[in-house]
Design an enzyme around this catalytic site. Structure first.
Site, mmCIF file in Angstrom:
data_model
loop_
_atom_site.group_PDB
_atom_site.id
_atom_site.type_symbol
_atom_site.label_atom_id
_atom_site.label_comp_id
_atom_site.label_asym_id
_atom_site.label_seq_id
_atom_site.Cartn_x
_atom_site.Cartn_y
_atom_site.Cartn_z
ATOM 1 N N ASP A 1 5.858 32.768 -32.749
ATOM 2 C CA ASP A 1 6.659 33.331 -33.849
ATOM 3 C C ASP A 1 7.332 32.219 -34.643
ATOM 4 O OD1 ASP A 1 6.077 35.958 -33.406
ATOM 5 O OD2 ASP A 1 7.927 36.445 -32.337
ATOM 6 N N GLU B 1 5.034 33.665 -26.845
ATOM 7 C CA GLU B 1 5.108 34.511 -28.035
ATOM 8 C C GLU B 1 6.237 34.046 -28.960
ATOM 9 O OE1 GLU B 1 2.858 36.501 -28.930
ATOM 10 O OE2 GLU B 1 1.763 36.449 -27.045
ATOM 11 N N HIS C 1 -0.244 30.193 -31.661
ATOM 12 C CA HIS C 1 -0.815 30.118 -30.308
ATOM 13 C C HIS C 1 -1.793 28.949 -30.209
ATOM 14 C CE1 HIS C 1 0.982 33.602 -28.525
ATOM 15 N NE2 HIS C 1 0.500 34.430 -29.410
ATOM 16 N N HIS D 1 1.331 33.621 -36.777
ATOM 17 C CA HIS D 1 1.656 33.765 -35.359
ATOM 18 C C HIS D 1 0.442 33.393 -34.485
ATOM 19 C CE1 HIS D 1 3.314 35.792 -31.740
ATOM 20 N NE2 HIS D 1 2.043 36.074 -31.536
ATOM 21 N N GLU D 2 -0.725 33.911 -34.863
ATOM 22 C CA GLU D 2 -1.936 33.604 -34.077
ATOM 23 C C GLU D 2 -2.234 32.103 -34.122
ATOM 24 O OE1 GLU D 2 -3.232 35.780 -32.123
ATOM 25 O OE2 GLU D 2 -1.854 37.268 -32.932
HETATM 26 ZN ZN LIG Z 1 1.009 36.408 -29.772
#
Ligand SMILES: [Zn+2]
Length: 411
Positions: A357, A353, A279, A275-276
């Site tokens: 995901d 977000e 980003h 997930h990070e």
């Molecule tokens: Zn996040």
């Protein structure tokens, strides 16, 4: 209608709106349909404990907001700020930057003292009650003193730079302030892990082993170069879990909370990092910085215009734009504009977000670990599972746990 009256009206509306949102947030969404969807992944107790944690100290938090508003109202609508500045001018023999510094100190101290009991109640008493906190009272005092001193140092430097620019560049400041804030944002994102994180945490490079190997494989797969992976000792403070990236280019570092490693399987930690990385891949940090720089630019033009108009009316006790006594007025205008624009920034954040995901799922192809992570994170952090729709739209930076799980199910 005069600007002073509009401002006063908006100020009251902001108070009413804040209370209304608190009410919505307390109530949550009690629809039977949502309840059934949640129960597919969680238990009644999870819903209950999330609700209890979310509602903790409700009346105290209402009181705290009202006190903040009262304080802001007094500083802006009564001549107290102007009198304080006049008094400080006399005491400092009119040395401008000394007046600015001492005015800021008074402002900062008053705000700190008013918020201290609330911060003790929420950050210490209730966190213990809900078994999150591992701190002794002494630990808490040390933590609080550190953040107080940091705020003091950086706040003073910031305020001095801004007043210097406002005073000396009456035409150019509207362009300079956004440029300066951009510069500071970029520098801070590099210096923060080097200078600030060590003040609060001990951290060490992750041990050699299968977790490290899996993380490096994931970074490799995503074609991301990472300088190092660190584990930070969040467990000395609390049981909350998290992971994040910092730095730019070759300088990127990954920070994992030890609590995350302790409570999750390696696959789940990898899913969180996926997930990070999402980003990063989608340049969310850069886009965020670009958006906020543009936002600061618009705000500078807006408050410059509003200040001139308010001063022209002569109904509010305002001196010069760069006078320290104008600060409360500027903060109030910013806070009112902010309450209109918050749903926009929250929505952008939620969109990012979801994108991150999806990227996590693309990278790991591990739907099962993604879902079990979401379930554990929500349970461990006692997340509210049924927040009110308005609250989500207005102030949630992340989709709810259920939304994230259902997204993964459909993936
Ligand atoms: Zn996040």
């Amino acid at each position: 209608m005069k600007l002073k009256h509009i401002l006063f009206f908006l100020f009251l509306a902001q108070i009413g709106f804040t209370l209304l949102m608190k009410y919505f947030s307390y109530e949550g969404d009690n629809s039977a349909e949502l309840h059934t969807r949640i129960l597919k992944y969680f238990t009644e107790e999870d819903i209950q404990s999330g609700t209890e944690y979310d509602r903790r100290g409700f009346f105290v938090s209402v009181l705290s907001s009202l006190l903040d508003f009262a304080l802001a109202g007094i500083f802006v609508f009564t001549p107290i700020s102007e009198r304080l500045e006049n008094y400080l001018q006399k005491k400092t023999k009119e040395r401008f930057y000394l007046v600015v510094t001492s005015f800021f100190l008074v402002f900062y101290l008053v705000e700190f003292l008013v918020s201290l009991p609330f911060s003790y109640y929420f950050g210490f008493v209730l966190e213990h009650e809900f078994q999150f906190s591992n701190m002794t009272l002494m630990d808490w005092v040390v933590l609080k003193s550190k953040s107080f001193s940091l705020g003091l140092v950086f706040g003073t430097i910031g305020i001095l730079i801004i007043t210097f620019v406002l005073k000396n560049f009456p035409r150019l400041w509207k362009w300079m302030v956004p440029a300066i804030s951009l510069g500071f944002g970029l520098i801070a994102s590099v210096l923060f892990p080097i200078l600030i994180t060590p003040i609060f945490y001990d951290y060490h490079p992750i041990e050699e082993g299968s977790l490290k190997t899996k993380i490096l494989a994931l970074c490799d797969h995503a074609q991301i170069k990472v300088e190092n992976i660190y584990v930070i000792d969040e467990s000395r403070y609390s049981g909350h879990t998290n992971a994040y990236f910092t730095g730019w280019g070759e300088n990127k570092k990954i920070f994992l909370y030890d609590t995350l490693i302790k409570n999750h399987t390696e696959e789940e930690v990898v899913s969180v990092l996926g997930h990070e990385i999402g980003h990063w891949v989608h340049n969310h940090q850069l886009i965020d910085i670009a958006i906020s720089t543009f936002e600061v630019l618009l705000l500078c033009f807006a408050i410059g215009f509003l200040f001139q108009k308010a001063k022209g009316e002569g109904l509010l006790p305002l001196k010069e734009f760069y006078s320290p006594s104008s600060l409360p007025f500027l903060f109030m205008v910013l806070s009112i504009i902010g309450s209109f624009t918050q749903p926009i920034s929250s929505t952008i954040s939620r969109v990012f977000e979801v994108e991150a995901d999806r990227e996590a799922l693309n990278l790991t192809h591990d739907k099962k670990s993604f879902i079990s992570t979401e379930i554990k994170l929500a349970k461990d952090n006692k997340s509210r599972l049924n927040p009110h729709k308005f609250e989500v739209i207005y102030e949630h930076s992340h989709p709810t746990a259920l939304e994230r799980i259902e997204m993964a199910e459909k993936y």
